[in-house]
Design an enzyme around this catalytic site. Sequence first.
Site, PDB file in Angstrom:
ATOM      1  N   ARG A  36     -38.715   6.247   9.381  1.00 38.70           N
ATOM      2  CA  ARG A  36     -39.342   7.187  10.313  1.00 38.70           C
ATOM      3  C   ARG A  36     -40.818   6.879  10.543  1.00 38.70           C
ATOM      4  NH1 ARG A  36     -37.583  12.665  10.274  1.00 38.70           N
ATOM      5  NH2 ARG A  36     -39.264  12.833  11.790  1.00 38.70           N
ATOM      6  N   HIS A  68     -27.630   3.662   0.567  1.00 42.44           N
ATOM      7  CA  HIS A  68     -27.358   5.100   0.712  1.00 42.44           C
ATOM      8  C   HIS A  68     -28.380   6.010   0.018  1.00 42.44           C
ATOM      9  CE1 HIS A  68     -23.538   3.750   2.287  1.00 42.44           C
ATOM     10  NE2 HIS A  68     -23.338   3.079   1.176  1.00 42.44           N
ATOM     11  N   ASN A  91     -37.447  17.843  -1.246  1.00 41.15           N
ATOM     12  CA  ASN A  91     -38.853  18.146  -0.943  1.00 41.15           C
ATOM     13  C   ASN A  91     -39.114  19.631  -0.699  1.00 41.15           C
ATOM     14  OD1 ASN A  91     -37.830  18.476   1.633  1.00 41.15           O
ATOM     15  ND2 ASN A  91     -39.143  16.938   2.587  1.00 41.15           N
ATOM     16  N   ALA A 136     -28.047   6.955 -14.494  1.00 42.72           N
ATOM     17  CA  ALA A 136     -27.146   7.221 -13.376  1.00 42.72           C
ATOM     18  C   ALA A 136     -26.620   8.651 -13.442  1.00 42.72           C
ATOM     19  CB  ALA A 136     -25.987   6.234 -13.388  1.00 42.72           C
TER      20      ALA A 136
END
Length: 186
Positions: A36, A68, A91, A136
Amino acid sequence: MPGGIETDYFVADTAVVDDRASIGAGTKIWHHAQIREYAEIGRNCNIGKDVYIDFGVKMGDRVKIQNHVSIYHGVEIKDDVFIGPSATFTNDKHPRAWLWDGDRLCRTKVERGVSIGANATIVCGIILGRYCIIGAGSVVTKDVPPHALVLGNPGKTVGFVCECGERLDADMKCPSCGKSYPELEE
């Protein structure tokens, strides 16, 4: 390439990179990634397939982001960070679909040399300390000290690791490279 301009970085034909993003030399951006506006990506980074990097994200040099991964506005990533497949950052600590503005933004900082495992979730408002490893599938909800090994949901420190990635022994010494970390002893 964005805007048909010759660049010193690579962008796959299916990737979308906003012309207002800053991309460092030697960086590779792979298939279906989206970068972006006003994102700042350092040199020699590797951005995997289907990665989303939101506006204003800041990223250092030699960062490797696997497929991903979603990195949202408010995240800052330092040099030499590894982010495993399908990891994500948040966020907003109290998300509501109808309620968003810049005041709700909650920042996250990822320090140099951090490794984040596949499918880990990093809840906003925290700092991941230098060279820590997030296992993980872990869900990290609070600050992580440098060199910590964090596992589980919620993530808990279960030991410490060397810069080389090996788990430290009880004397805070690496059995692989021999480096000691007396500053990590409690």
